[in-house]
Design an enzyme around this catalytic site. Structure first.
Site, PDB file in Angstrom:
ATOM      1  N   CYS A  75     -16.272 -16.402  -9.402  1.00 55.61           N
ATOM      2  CA  CYS A  75     -15.127 -17.152  -8.868  1.00 55.61           C
ATOM      3  C   CYS A  75     -15.577 -18.481  -8.276  1.00 55.61           C
ATOM      4  O   CYS A  75     -16.489 -18.517  -7.451  1.00 55.61           O
ATOM      5  CB  CYS A  75     -14.429 -16.322  -7.801  1.00 55.61           C
ATOM      6  N   CYS A  84     -12.782 -11.898  -1.213  1.00 55.13           N
ATOM      7  CA  CYS A  84     -13.777 -10.939  -1.736  1.00 55.13           C
ATOM      8  C   CYS A  84     -15.078 -11.118  -0.958  1.00 55.13           C
ATOM      9  O   CYS A  84     -15.380 -12.214  -0.506  1.00 55.13           O
ATOM     10  CB  CYS A  84     -14.069 -11.206  -3.211  1.00 55.13           C
ATOM     11  N   CYS A 166      -7.075 -16.398  -9.499  1.00 48.57           N
ATOM     12  CA  CYS A 166      -7.787 -15.402  -8.691  1.00 48.57           C
ATOM     13  C   CYS A 166      -8.256 -14.288  -9.615  1.00 48.57           C
ATOM     14  O   CYS A 166      -7.457 -13.690 -10.339  1.00 48.57           O
ATOM     15  CB  CYS A 166      -6.853 -14.848  -7.613  1.00 48.57           C
ATOM     16  N   GLN A 290       0.289   1.052  -3.183  1.00 53.46           N
ATOM     17  CA  GLN A 290      -1.132   0.751  -3.399  1.00 53.46           C
ATOM     18  C   GLN A 290      -1.296  -0.488  -4.283  1.00 53.46           C
ATOM     19  O   GLN A 290      -0.516  -0.702  -5.205  1.00 53.46           O
ATOM     20  CB  GLN A 290      -1.822   1.951  -4.058  1.00 53.46           C
ATOM     21  N   ASP A 340       8.044   8.989   7.542  1.00 48.17           N
ATOM     22  CA  ASP A 340       7.524   7.633   7.717  1.00 48.17           C
ATOM     23  C   ASP A 340       8.390   6.952   8.766  1.00 48.17           C
ATOM     24  O   ASP A 340       9.546   7.322   8.954  1.00 48.17           O
ATOM     25  CB  ASP A 340       7.586   6.852   6.397  1.00 48.17           C
ATOM     26  N   CYS A 415      -8.597   4.775   4.225  1.00 44.95           N
ATOM     27  CA  CYS A 415      -8.954   3.435   3.730  1.00 44.95           C
ATOM     28  C   CYS A 415      -9.901   2.744   4.716  1.00 44.95           C
ATOM     29  O   CYS A 415     -10.129   1.559   4.631  1.00 44.95           O
ATOM     30  CB  CYS A 415      -7.693   2.597   3.516  1.00 44.95           C
TER      31      CYS A 415
END
Length: 457
Positions: A75, A84, A166, A290, A340, A415
């Site tokens: 990139c 990143c 990207c 996701q 939720d 995560c």
């Protein structure tokens, strides 16, 4: 006595391992130094950028001994953008790093029996690029060129890095952003200026249903006003047939939170559809979903395998969102109950269940820590609980509720390896940790997801 370094000081350092954000870690007279962009096994010259008595941060100046695992990041704005962190590390080693990160977190928090936990090899992608189904790019007007630009803020700054391509973004999302950005210039739309708190258009959000090809565009604005809105919408729909939904979200606060509470429908459908493992989901602009649907299939399959649904079970899906996990396994389960705190997500979950003609699901708005004890009192005792919490990990009240009445089985989808290891300190007292399976949902970044299978002792 602790050594005190000073900013701009230059040192030669040997890099021992990678830290939680993918930075190289070195030691200087026992002081830990984080060197962005350095890899384990390398000897580097680094300049101190931040010095404290406990740690220091440094910028990579020169590599005197290079790691065989280093590769040129493809990139062009990799170093400025900061989205990143691992493009300079070959992909197979990124997968090793993610497993290692989990091991280091367990060593730090030391849940009972952690030395014997079964840590499985990280499941990666065949093609670890162009996987993100959603882009949120900030807008600015370039004063020199008078062009509108879209991109991401540089790490720890509000300096915008314009991005035209990207490499981790699904290509259609980038195409839509580029086209809309050009149209904002063409129609001279008022772009928000953070310093003066003036202007209207702040952010473009684009999400694609990878399986359906449907694209939703959300214009995030400071006010409800949208001058030239009709002309803009007309041209977007002419040029971009893949866009089936255009929405506007108003964020009138001076904040780094991207979306506000108010969303209005401008054109087309109000939702887009996505499919995962044969299950269709309707996604509204604020619904959590996701970012990597390809790996999400694998992640959810790992969760289903961990539950072992060869005998149908009653399952609680805590932090259920739009129902993605629970609905993926509902056909094999006796009953699925989800909760939720976002009412819109529960609405979407109910609609999604209805569209699948499921009669064994129940979705309620509320926190798991309040609903779980209520359901238990009503006589509902789940065989298993699935938790997929935010990065902050399990809420203390929910942990207590689980400890008071642990279900025979639990699957924890995490995560954040740090908060997972912290939560396992409590959970490992009542559950046996069968295994931990890392899944690389975010190639080229330092983030990773883990599926943990837990069985009541």
């Amino acid at each position: 006595m602790a050594v005190q370094l000073t900013p701009k000081q230059t040192l030669t350092l040997k890099i021992k391992r990678l830290g939680i954000n993918g930075e190289g870690i070195a030691y200087y007279k026992r002081l830990i130094i984080f060197v962005t962009g350095a890899l384990p096994g390398e000897t580097v010259v680094a300049q101190i950028t931040k010095a404290t008595p406990r740690f220091a941060e440094a910028r990579l100046v020169k590599i005197t001994k290079k790691s065989p695992d280093r590769m040129p990041p493809p990139c062009p704005v990799y170093e400025e953008c900061g989205g990143c962190q691992l493009q300079h590390l070959v992909y197979s080693k990124q997968l090793d790093f993610k497993k290692d990160l989990l091991r280091l977190s367990l060593e730090k928090y030391k849940p009972e029996g952690y030395q014997h936990f079964d840590l499985r090899e990280t499941i990666g992608m065949d093609d670890p690029w162009h996987y993100r189904n959603k882009a949120q790019f900030q807008l600015r007007k370039n004063r020199k060129t008078n062009q509108v630009e879209a991109g991401l803020y540089q790490a720890e700054s509000h300096q915008l890095v314009p991005i035209k391509e990207c490499l981790v973004q699904e290509p259609t999302t980038q195409k839509v952003i580029n086209t809309v950005t050009n149209l904002l210039t063409k129609y001279d739309m008022p772009i928000y200026d953070e310093r003066t708190n003036s202007g209207i258009l702040r952010t473009l959000m684009v999400r694609i249903g990878i399986e359906t090809g449907e694209v939703q565009l959300v214009l995030i604005t400071k006010t409800k006003k949208l001058p030239q809105g009709n002309a803009l919408i007309r041209e977007i729909t002419n040029r971009l047939p893949e866009v089936v939904s255009i929405m506007q979200n108003v964020q009138d606060k001076k904040t780094s939170v991207i979306m506000g509470d108010e969303t209005t429908h401008l054109w087309g459908n109000e939702v887009i559809t996505e499919k995962i493992n044969e299950v269709s989901f309707e996604l509204s602009p604020r619904a959590f979903f996701q970012l990597n649907p390809q790996q999400t299939k694998i992640l959810y399959q790992e969760a289903i395998d961990a539950l072992d649904l060869s005998t149908p079970k009653t399952i609680v899906d805590a932090y259920c969102g739009v129902g993605t996990i629970g609905l993926s396994l509902a056909k094999q389960a006796k009953e699925v109950r989800g909760m939720d705190i976002i009412p819109q997500a529960i609405e979407d979950a109910k609609k999604n269940a209805e569209a699948m003609a499921l009669t064994n699901t129940r979705y309620e708005v509320g926190t798991a820590e309040s609903l779980l004890p209520k359901w238990l009192k009503e006589g509902f005792a789940p065989d298993a609980i699935i938790v997929d919490p935010p990065r902050t990990g399990l809420d203390d009240h929910l942990l207590k509720a689980i400890q008071m009445a642990p279900s025979p089985q639990m699957v924890y989808i995490s995560c954040n390896v740090s908060t997972l290891a912290r939560d396992l300190v409590s959970l490992a007292k009542i559950y046996r940790v069968d295994y931990l399976q890392s899944v690389d949902m975010f190639p080229q970044t330092a983030r990773c997801e883990v599926v943990v299978k837990l069985s009541k002792k």
